[in-house]
Structures are given as C-alpha cells and as structure tokens.
Design a protein around this motif. Structure first.
Motif, PDB file in Angstrom:
ATOM      1  N   THR A  95       0.133  -0.948   0.040  1.00  9.38           N
ATOM      2  CA  THR A  95       0.375  -0.344  -0.251  1.00  9.38           C
ATOM      3  C   THR A  95       1.196   1.039   0.196  1.00  9.38           C
ATOM      4  O   THR A  95       0.672   2.212  -0.511  1.00  9.38           O
ATOM      5  N   LEU A 102       0.865   4.113  -2.945  1.00  8.24           N
ATOM      6  CA  LEU A 102       0.846   5.680  -2.140  1.00  8.24           C
ATOM      7  C   LEU A 102       1.778   6.439  -2.736  1.00  8.24           C
ATOM      8  O   LEU A 102       2.272   7.657  -3.174  1.00  8.24           O
ATOM      9  N   ALA A 108      -0.391   5.962   6.065  1.00 10.71           N
ATOM     10  CA  ALA A 108      -0.575   4.058   5.658  1.00 10.71           C
ATOM     11  C   ALA A 108       0.853   3.251   6.110  1.00 10.71           C
ATOM     12  O   ALA A 108       0.464   2.700   6.985  1.00 10.71           O
ATOM     13  N   SER A 133      -0.006   0.953   9.392  1.00 11.46           N
ATOM     14  CA  SER A 133       0.744  -0.133   9.377  1.00 11.46           C
ATOM     15  C   SER A 133       1.521  -0.672  10.112  1.00 11.46           C
ATOM     16  O   SER A 133       0.888  -1.996  10.646  1.00 11.46           O
TER      17      SER A 133
END
Length: 287
Positions: free
Chosen positions: A248, A252, A269, A273
């Motif tokens: 991710t 991004l 993110a 995470s």
C-alpha cells in the motif's frame, strides 16, 4: 489540565500508542507468549517508557514551531494554543519523571535504556545535535529508538536470551521506522524543512528519489519479515499484515507524487500498518 491535554496532543497520541505497543511486544515475545503472572512487572517500566517517549516528541514539537507553521501541521504550539515555554516545562517534567520511575524499578540495565533513549530523544531535536536536520541523522535516531523500545520491554520482564521472534520483530519494525517512516514523513514537510535549511530525504535527494527509496524499501523490509515468519509461527500473521501495508505504501508513494493535498497519505499508511502489525501479534497470542 488544558495545558496537559494540549501537550499530549502535541506529542502525537498515535505515536505514543505505537511506542507503547512496541514496548509491550518486546515483553510478550520474550516470555514465550505467556503473559499471565508478569503484568505487574510492566507497570513501572511502562510508565517510565511512556514518559520518555513524551519527552522526545514533546521536545520535537517545541523545536519545530517555525517549520510546523510553514507546513500547516495544526498542532497546538503551531496554532498558538500552547506556548512553547509551557510545553518545554512539561517536556522536561516528563524526562525527570521517566528517569525517577526507572530508578525506582531497581534495574540498572533498564535505567541505562531509559537514559540512552532520553539522550537520543534530545539529540534528535535539541541543539547542537539536531539529528532531525539530516536524512541520515533522522533515520539513524528512529532506528535506535525503536530497537531500544523493544529491548526495554524485553528487559522489563526479566531479559535473558531474547527469542528469535523478539529479535525479528524488533529489527524489522525498527527498520520500518527508519526506511519507511522517516522518509515518508518528509513528503508533506518539504516546504518547512527547506525553509529551516534541513537536508532531509526530500530536500537533499529530491522528491522522486525519496519516494523511490520508500517505495522500494517498504516491500524489502516486509519481505525480510515474511521470511522470518516462516520459521516463527507467532510472526506469520503480522508479517502478512506488514506485506499488505508495504504494498500500500509503495503504491501511494507513486500515486500521490503529483498531488500535494495527499502528500501525507503514504506516511499515514506507514503508521496504520505498524499499528496493525502489533495488534495482529497480540490477537494471535491471545488465541
């Protein structure tokens, strides 16, 4: 009470939570995943570590006022609701409380960990060191602070020979901070960092190079953790969670490169995470 509430906000609650989760993870993986019977051991050390973390991030807020105002972070000092002087007083009170609590725990090695964390926390933001002003200094500082946090949890429940899971988790998630977090946070802070003369990943390497480092580094760190999870059952689910987070972040880093309004998205993110990795670890141990 209002000043204390604002100080806690300035110290970034999401960061304080993840540092405490790292501390707990160092403890639960050390005790062969059997938490019963040692919870009381963590009260004093946990308070000492939380106060040390408040010191490090409170001091950062005090020292970053000009940059935060340029970057529009919206934290209490930058928006004028908390005076730097009051924040500094609370910051040093946290440092004193941390050291006093650590000494009361009666563990010389743990006291050493706390002292070293406080020193690095000061060196990150304080003169004349200001490690935050260079990409290498910032990444190195957060790497060591991460490792110290897991080590503190390990020592709080007796130390001894650390388990393979403890070592793998500590090294991986500290590298996650160093390679991914310390870089992605710079994406949305470039204007303030440039105005302050900082040589961060973005201002020193350029935005494209910084995004490439994070986009490649995130999956690389996750891949190493996935390999560690093959031989350590307790890490299998957390390693899969980190892999998802890494992919991710990588996506991004590229999809937000021309969108300043979403400049902080890769960092968010990264942060989500690492929270999910630790939650997955605790849930797996609870099953």
């Amino acid at each position: 009470m209002r000043a204390l509430r604002l100080f806690l906000e300035e110290s970034r609650p999401c960061v304080q939570i993840i540092f405490f989760l790292r501390f707990l993870a160092g403890a639960v993986t050390t005790t062969a995943h059997r938490p019963a019977g040692w919870g009381h051991q963590l009260i004093g050390p946990g308070i000492a570590w939380l106060l040390a973390s408040l010191f490090a991030y409170g001091l950062n807020g005090v020292s970053d006022v000009a940059e935060d105002r340029v970057n529009g972070t919206g934290r209490p000092i930058a928006r004028g609701e908390l005076s730097p002087r009051t924040a500094a007083a609370l910051t040093w009170t946290a440092a004193g409380g941390s050291l006093a609590t650590a000494l009361a725990c009666g563990d010389a090695l743990f006291v050493g960990f706390v002292l070293l964390y406080l020193v690095i926390g000061y060196a990150y933001s304080g003169a004349p060191f200001q490690l935050k002003c260079s990409a290498l200094g910032a990444s190195g500082a957060v790497l060591v602070m991460g490792l110290l946090t897991y080590a503190a949890g390990w020592q709080a429940v007796g130390g001894g020979t650390p388990s393979a899971a403890t070592v793998a988790l500590a090294v991986t998630m500290s590298l996650w901070m160093c390679v991914v977090g310390a870089v992605t946070k710079d994406f949305s802070h470039a204007r303030g960092d440039a105005a302050a003369g900082r040589r961060t990943s973005v201002t020193a390497w350029g935005p494209s190079a910084a995004r490439l480092v994070a986009a490649v580094g995130a999956p690389a760190v996750a891949a190493g953790f996935l390999l560690a999870g093959l031989s350590s059952p307790v890490l299998r689910v957390p390693s899969l969670v980190l892999l998802g987070g890494a992919l991710t972040v990588a996506v991004l880093c590229w999809t937000t490169r021309h969108d300043p309004a979403r400049g902080r998205t890769p960092y968010r993110a990264f942060m989500v995470s690492q929270h999910l990795v630790h939650v997955a670890l605790f849930l797996q141990l609870a099953v």
